[in-house]
Write an enzyme that holds these catalytic residues in place. Structure first.
Site, PDB file in Angstrom:
ATOM      1  N   TYR A 106       0.830  -1.205   0.000  1.00  0.00           N
ATOM      2  CA  TYR A 106       0.000   0.000   0.000  1.00  0.00           C
ATOM      3  C   TYR A 106       0.866   1.258   0.000  1.00  0.00           C
ATOM      4  CZ  TYR A 106      -4.030  -2.971   1.247  1.00  0.00           C
ATOM      5  OH  TYR A 106      -5.017  -3.932   1.265  1.00  0.00           O
ATOM      6  N   SER A 107       0.726   2.034  -1.065  1.00  0.00           N
ATOM      7  CA  SER A 107       1.480   3.284  -1.235  1.00  0.00           C
ATOM      8  C   SER A 107       2.971   3.078  -1.004  1.00  0.00           C
ATOM      9  CB  SER A 107       0.932   4.377  -0.303  1.00  0.00           C
ATOM     10  OG  SER A 107      -0.383   4.723  -0.665  1.00  0.00           O
TER      11      SER A 107
END
Length: 326
Positions: A61-62
């Site tokens: 995630y990111s």
């Protein structure tokens, strides 16, 4: 807040889980709509104030920044011993060989990287982020077992896959005396119910905790089709999941709207209430990016839909193609 056991374990988790994909540095990941750290912290703090003790993120995630943001916020706002912290491994974070997948090498590398970003000595739930077709499941399960034995994870879980794959993983673990999966994080909501065919009955029979993601279908269950948001216009993942069936799904959304209007509550509460009443769901993963998202989801805990309302929501559903296993 209500608390329940996660599957066939003694672990207490809140009936709602905060999904942390929406927190991160936009330039480092695949989603432009994520909240930066300053904007993320009030949401995480509010979740704790509502009694949510279950937080789910992933190394991908990111570009790892979700783990960093969540780790720092929980350190500042919460008692680590009361928090159930989950993360995931499989997808590629960097270039080069052995940079992705569920090989022993990848798992051993990525658990240490996740722990460093999260700022903790262990995670409560370490999950495989889909099936790895390039690695024998025996190698994956033994490596995960060793992660648990090393004290770096308390439990292990899996995410969206075919039921035969999940059962094979459970069998391999049982046959070899290795740590068994205790949870399944799958794609399940009112406009995507394909999991009811095989995965949910399997989880019920095997006493596996179910923590579905996308309970609001990326917001599509909460608004009319004509309403647009930054996420709905930029999130290509949710477009690939739901655009093809938008016309058929609209009938379900209309039923949600009708029941919500009759009860005088936001649509989100109806969609979440339906999910909470479906066995063997343990804790839907709420992807909140506003305080109101959390407040509305928590309010759904006090709603009990009637059998007639449940049937009304479910009747318009049509079969969908399988998505989310990639």
């Amino acid at each position: 807040m209500e608390y329940v056991k996660l599957g066939n374990t003694g672990l207490d988790v809140s009936r709602l889980c905060l999904g942390c994909m929406g927190f991160g540095v936009a330039e480092r990941g695949h989603h432009q709509w994520v909240l930066d750290e300053e904007s993320s912290r009030p949401v995480i703090k509010k979740a704790l104030e509502l009694g949510i003790n279950f937080f789910d993120t992933a190394n991908i995630y990111s570009g790892g920044t979700s783990e960093e943001i969540v780790g720092r916020a929980l350190k500042d706002y919460a008692n680590r011993d009361e928090i159930v912290l989950a993360t995931k491994v499989r997808f590629q974070l960097r270039q080069g060989p052995n940079a992705a997948g569920l090989s022993r090498k990848a798992i051993m590398t990525e658990i240490d990287n996740s722990l460093k970003r999260l700022g903790t000595d262990y995670v409560d739930l370490y999950q495989i982020h889909r099936w790895d077709y390039q690695t024998p499941i025996e190698e994956t399960m033994e490596a995960l077992h060793d992660v648990v034995r090393a004290g770096k994870a308390r439990y292990i879980g899996a995410s969206a896959m075919y039921a035969w794959q999940f059962l094979k993983a459970l069998h391999v673990a049982e046959k070899n005396g290795w740590t068994r999966f205790v949870s399944m994080q799958n794609h399940y909501n009112l406009i995507y119910r394909e999991e009811e065919r095989e995965m949910l009955p399997l989880c019920k029979a095997e006493k596996i905790g179910v923590i579905p993601y996308s309970p609001l279908a990326s917001g599509r269950l909460t608004r009319d089709g004509s309403e647009k948001t930054h996420r709905s216009e930029t999130d290509q993942v949710q477009k690939s999941k739901y655009d093809a069936t938008a016309d058929a799904d609209r009938l379900v959304v209309e039923r949600v709207s009708a029941i919500a209007e009759k009860r005088g509550v936001p649509r989100v509460q109806i969609a979440i209430a339906w999910l909470l009443q479906k066995e063997p769901v343990t804790a839907p993963i709420i992807g909140a990016t506003k305080l109101s998202h959390l407040e509305d989801s928590a309010a759904a805990l006090s709603i009990t839909l009637t059998p007639e309302e449940m049937a009304s929501l479910e009747d318009p559903y049509v079969p969908h193609r399988i998505v989310g296993f990639e």
